[in-house]
Design an enzyme around this catalytic site. Structure first.
Site: not given
Ligand SMILES: NC(=O)c1ccc[n+]([C@@H]2O[C@H](COP(=O)([O-])OP(=O)(O)OC[C@H]3O[C@@H](n4cnc5c(N)ncnc54)[C@H](O)[C@@H]3O)[C@@H](O)[C@H]2O)c1
Length: 249
Positions: A152, A59, A139, A156
């Site tokens: 959020y 976590d 982000s 970021k």
């Molecule tokens: N998807 C988008 O549009 C987007 C855009 C910009 C930035 N991001 C960033 O990219 C990163 C990845 O996001 P994603 O889109 O792949 O999302 P996702 O939900 O597919 O994956 C997130 C992963 O993080 C894990 N997770 C969540 N809370 C956790 C914790 N407390 N401890 C350990 N693991 C944890 C989840 O189990 C999951 O496997 C994030 O930091 C997100 O903010 C995503």
């Protein structure tokens, strides 16, 4: 093999961008520790990647948990060259007064405190071995915000700022710190960010604001992470690499 003999710990690598990064790093020769709160998902991902992957339940909001995960990866691989702070979470896209304090604190704990914890866990090791690379998932939405993601975006924005601060302070230890700023991507967080159902019409509306006219994919983010983690990027630190199809121009 662009990451031959390298080792990495990647948080949130059971799905989405993190899984894409883990797959790509392993395909380029790295050993990868998949650290995720979703332990089952981490195990499934590690099994798919094969013998060069290790699943760790972690976590990222909990400093003790991050310290144990980092120690487990260092113990298993002998050293950890790269830490990718990818795990992230958001309140759903909604008016700012509708997000309560507990939810905002959770956003900060997962998206920003996680980097505090990983920095504490990895810096002594990187000082000992004489080098390291940290890649943070920022982000593009905090660079060009849309309504509904204020809290959020704050987390970021902190990630992007912290990346630069860590970069200047850790440079003397030969530790590089960079971030990736993705545009909205095809992952589990998509509907959270859109704040509405993921219908073709709603997607098209957002995509029309991206000059290159598509969302990001785990492969796009993995390619950027691969470059930043590799020795090809040895003069890059403090870089916020926008992988956004021009959305923040
Ligand atoms: N998807 C988008 O549009 C987007 C855009 C910009 C930035 N991001 C960033 O990219 C990163 C990845 O996001 P994603 O889109 O792949 O999302 P996702 O939900 O597919 O994956 C997130 C992963 O993080 C894990 N997770 C969540 N809370 C956790 C914790 N407390 N401890 C350990 N693991 C944890 C989840 O189990 C999951 O496997 C994030 O930091 C997100 O903010 C995503």
């Amino acid at each position: 093999m662009r990451l031959a003999n390298k080792t990495a710990i990647i948080t949130g690598a059971a799905s989405g961008f993190g899984l894409g990064i883990a797959r790509r790093f392993a395909a380029e020769g790295a050993k990868v520790a998949i650290a995720d709160i979703n332990e089952h998902g981490a195990r499934v991902a590690a099994e798919e990647i094969g013998e060069n992957a290790l699943a760790i339940g972690c976590d990222v909001a909990d400093g003790h948990s991050v310290a144990i995960a980092a120690a487990e990866a260092i113990d298993a691989f002998g050293r950890v060259d790269i830490a990718v702070n990818n795990a992230g979470w958001s309140h759903k896209n909604q008016p700012l007064l509708e997000v309560d304090e507990t939810t905002f604190r959770r956003v900060i704990d997962i998206n920003l405190m996680s980097i505090f914890h990983m920095t504490h866990a990895m810096t002594p090791h990187w000082r000992e071995v004489g080098a390291g690379v940290m890649i943070n998932l920022g982000s593009s939405t905090c660079i060009r915000p849309r309504p509904g993601l204020a809290w959020y975006d704050a987390s970021k924005g902190g990630v992007n700022a912290l990346t630069k601060s860590l970069a200047v302070e850790l440079a003397e230890d030969k530790v590089r710190v960079c971030a990736i700023a993705p545009v909205m991507g095809e992952t589990g967080l998509l509907e959270t960010f859109m704040g509405m159902a993921d219908t073709p019409k709603n997607r098209a509306k957002f995509i029309s604001t991206i000059p290159l006219r598509r969302l990001s994919t785990p492969e796009d983010i993995a390619n950027a992470a691969l470059f930043l983690a590799s020795d090809e990027a040895s003069l890059l630190t403090g870089t916020i690499l926008e992988v956004d199809g021009g959305r923040t121009i």
